[in-house]
Design a protein around this motif. Structure first.
Motif, PDB file in Angstrom:
ATOM      1  N   TYR A 170      -2.788  -3.274  11.759  1.00  0.00           N
ATOM      2  CA  TYR A 170      -3.173  -3.047  10.314  1.00  0.00           C
ATOM      3  C   TYR A 170      -1.747  -2.546   9.490  1.00  0.00           C
ATOM      4  CZ  TYR A 170      -7.900  -3.783  11.093  1.00  0.00           C
ATOM      5  OH  TYR A 170      -9.335  -4.133  11.717  1.00  0.00           O
ATOM      6  N   ILE A 171      -1.514  -3.208   8.165  1.00  0.00           N
ATOM      7  CA  ILE A 171      -0.597  -2.634   7.384  1.00  0.00           C
ATOM      8  C   ILE A 171      -1.332  -1.744   6.287  1.00  0.00           C
ATOM      9  CG2 ILE A 171      -0.138  -4.548   6.120  1.00  0.00           C
ATOM     10  CD1 ILE A 171       2.548  -3.864   5.652  1.00  0.00           C
ATOM     11  N   ASN A 172      -1.022  -0.663   5.965  1.00  0.00           N
ATOM     12  CA  ASN A 172      -1.891   0.009   5.045  1.00  0.00           C
ATOM     13  C   ASN A 172      -0.918   1.029   4.354  1.00  0.00           C
ATOM     14  OD1 ASN A 172      -3.785   1.692   3.276  1.00  0.00           O
ATOM     15  ND2 ASN A 172      -4.673   2.680   5.007  1.00  0.00           N
ATOM     16  N   GLY A 212      -1.865   2.139   1.159  1.00  0.00           N
ATOM     17  CA  GLY A 212      -2.437   3.129   0.183  1.00  0.00           C
ATOM     18  C   GLY A 212      -3.085   1.985  -0.736  1.00  0.00           C
ATOM     19  N   TYR A 246      -1.028  -2.291  -1.074  1.00  0.00           N
ATOM     20  CA  TYR A 246      -1.391  -3.282  -0.267  1.00  0.00           C
ATOM     21  C   TYR A 246      -2.025  -2.546   1.015  1.00  0.00           C
ATOM     22  CZ  TYR A 246      -0.398  -7.493   2.354  1.00  0.00           C
ATOM     23  OH  TYR A 246      -0.599  -8.801   3.136  1.00  0.00           O
ATOM     24  N   ARG A 247      -2.922  -3.413   1.780  1.00  0.00           N
ATOM     25  CA  ARG A 247      -3.616  -3.280   2.770  1.00  0.00           C
ATOM     26  C   ARG A 247      -4.183  -4.672   3.354  1.00  0.00           C
ATOM     27  NH1 ARG A 247      -8.385  -2.083   5.507  1.00  0.00           N
ATOM     28  NH2 ARG A 247      -8.153  -0.217   7.071  1.00  0.00           N
ATOM     29  N   ASP A 248      -3.628  -4.821   4.715  1.00  0.00           N
ATOM     30  CA  ASP A 248      -4.130  -6.159   5.425  1.00  0.00           C
ATOM     31  C   ASP A 248      -3.832  -6.085   6.868  1.00  0.00           C
ATOM     32  OD1 ASP A 248      -5.152  -8.674   5.559  1.00  0.00           O
ATOM     33  OD2 ASP A 248      -3.442  -9.608   4.475  1.00  0.00           O
ATOM     34  N   GLU A 249      -4.369  -7.088   7.572  1.00  0.00           N
ATOM     35  CA  GLU A 249      -3.904  -7.152   9.011  1.00  0.00           C
ATOM     36  C   GLU A 249      -2.860  -7.459   9.150  1.00  0.00           C
ATOM     37  OE1 GLU A 249      -6.716  -9.882  10.785  1.00  0.00           O
ATOM     38  OE2 GLU A 249      -8.711  -8.325  10.369  1.00  0.00           O
TER      39      GLU A 249
END
Length: 297
Positions: free
Chosen positions: A116-118, A120, A123-126
């Motif tokens: 995952y990319i997080n 905060g 943006y947050r997505d697989e």
């Protein structure tokens, strides 16, 4: 007293050898089992033009990313802060020490390390959805280019005499303003030529994104056509033709950009191609007039 010019037989022999080898090379391509007529048939094919546009786009964006980040890294490298200078050195050491093809593969398969990319609330997505072929190509090419651009920018900054910086500080200018208004404009004369070469190299290096990141650029588009039609070699010649056109066009732009930033260091600017043509025509006309006048006299 009659002066006899020195005869350079080696020049004639070498010229004959080179022309002979060139003739053999041309004959090899002319008699090869290659359907050259297929090249103009697909020269302006929609998929080829689409790949061409993606090649130019990824090259421009990756070069822009590399230039901006390269300036930041160069300033960090020249900083007296040991932390920032060490981080910049490590970045340059890693990205210059590993092949760009390996870096593209790592970015494209980054989901195996970070699922995952997080960021905060931003943006947050697989990672598999975020790291598209375009994003993998952009990050792989841009971040690698930043390592080389940082060294080019650092060399340009160091080429400016330190007295310029001292004079700016004596006038009350801050470090950042001195860098923007005094140092960088003068350093551009040194930065522009290798930057142009880096961009032309970027146009060709972008072809690695076809296999490493599955990005549908020029080489991938022509390769797909070659596999479909069976004209594999012909489509490689087609890709080479477009790469030559791109590099030639941007080389002309590089010439004029270098000429612009050379105004402060050269008393006489180099002639443009059009100016050279006009000068040659003028010299030919004057020589013809002198010859005609001598005969009529």
């Amino acid at each position: 007293m009659k002066a006899i010019p020195v005869r350079h037989y080696g020049r004639w022999v070498s010229a004959v050898v080179v022309l002979g080898l060139l003739g053999l090379l041309v004959n090899a391509f002319a008699t090869a089992n290659v359907n050259y007529s297929a090249i103009p048939d697909y020269l302006f094919d929609s998929s080829v033009l689409s790949g061409l546009g993606k090649t130019v786009l990824i090259s421009l964006l990756a070069m822009l990313l590399g230039l901006v980040l390269g300036i930041v890294l160069a300033v960090m490298r020249l900083s007296k802060n040991p932390v920032t200078s060490s981080v910049s050195w490590l970045y340059i050491w890693f990205f210059r020490g590993t092949p760009v093809y390996v870096q593209l593969l790592l970015w494209f398969n980054l989901a195996l390390i970070f699922p995952y990319i997080n960021l905060g609330p931003i943006y947050r997505d697989e990672m598999s959805d975020f790291m598209t072929p375009f994003m993998a190509a952009l990050l792989g090419l841009g971040l690698n280019e930043a390592a080389y651009m940082s060294e080019i920018v650092r060399a340009g900054i160091q080429s400016v005499d330190e007295g310029q910086t001292e004079a700016a500080h004596a006038l009350g200018m801050s470090q950042g303003r001195t860098l923007r208004r005094i140092v960088l404009p003068q350093a551009m004369r040194v930065i522009v030529p290798p930057t142009g070469n880096e961009f032309i190299n970027m146009l060709k290096t972008s072809s690695l994104a076809a296999s490493a990141a599955q990005y549908l650029e020029l080489l991938r588009s022509t390769s797909d056509i070659g596999q479909t039609t069976g004209a594999t070699v012909e489509m490689l010649f087609l890709a080479a033709t477009w790469y030559l056109i791109l590099t030639s066009v941007f080389s002309v732009g590089q010439f004029y950009l270098e000429r612009r930033y050379a105004r402060g260091s050269l008393r006489t600017l180099p002639l443009t191609p059009w100016q050279k043509v006009k000068q040659n025509l003028k010299n030919a006309a004057s020589f013809s007039n002198r010859t005609t006048g001598g005969v009529s006299a």
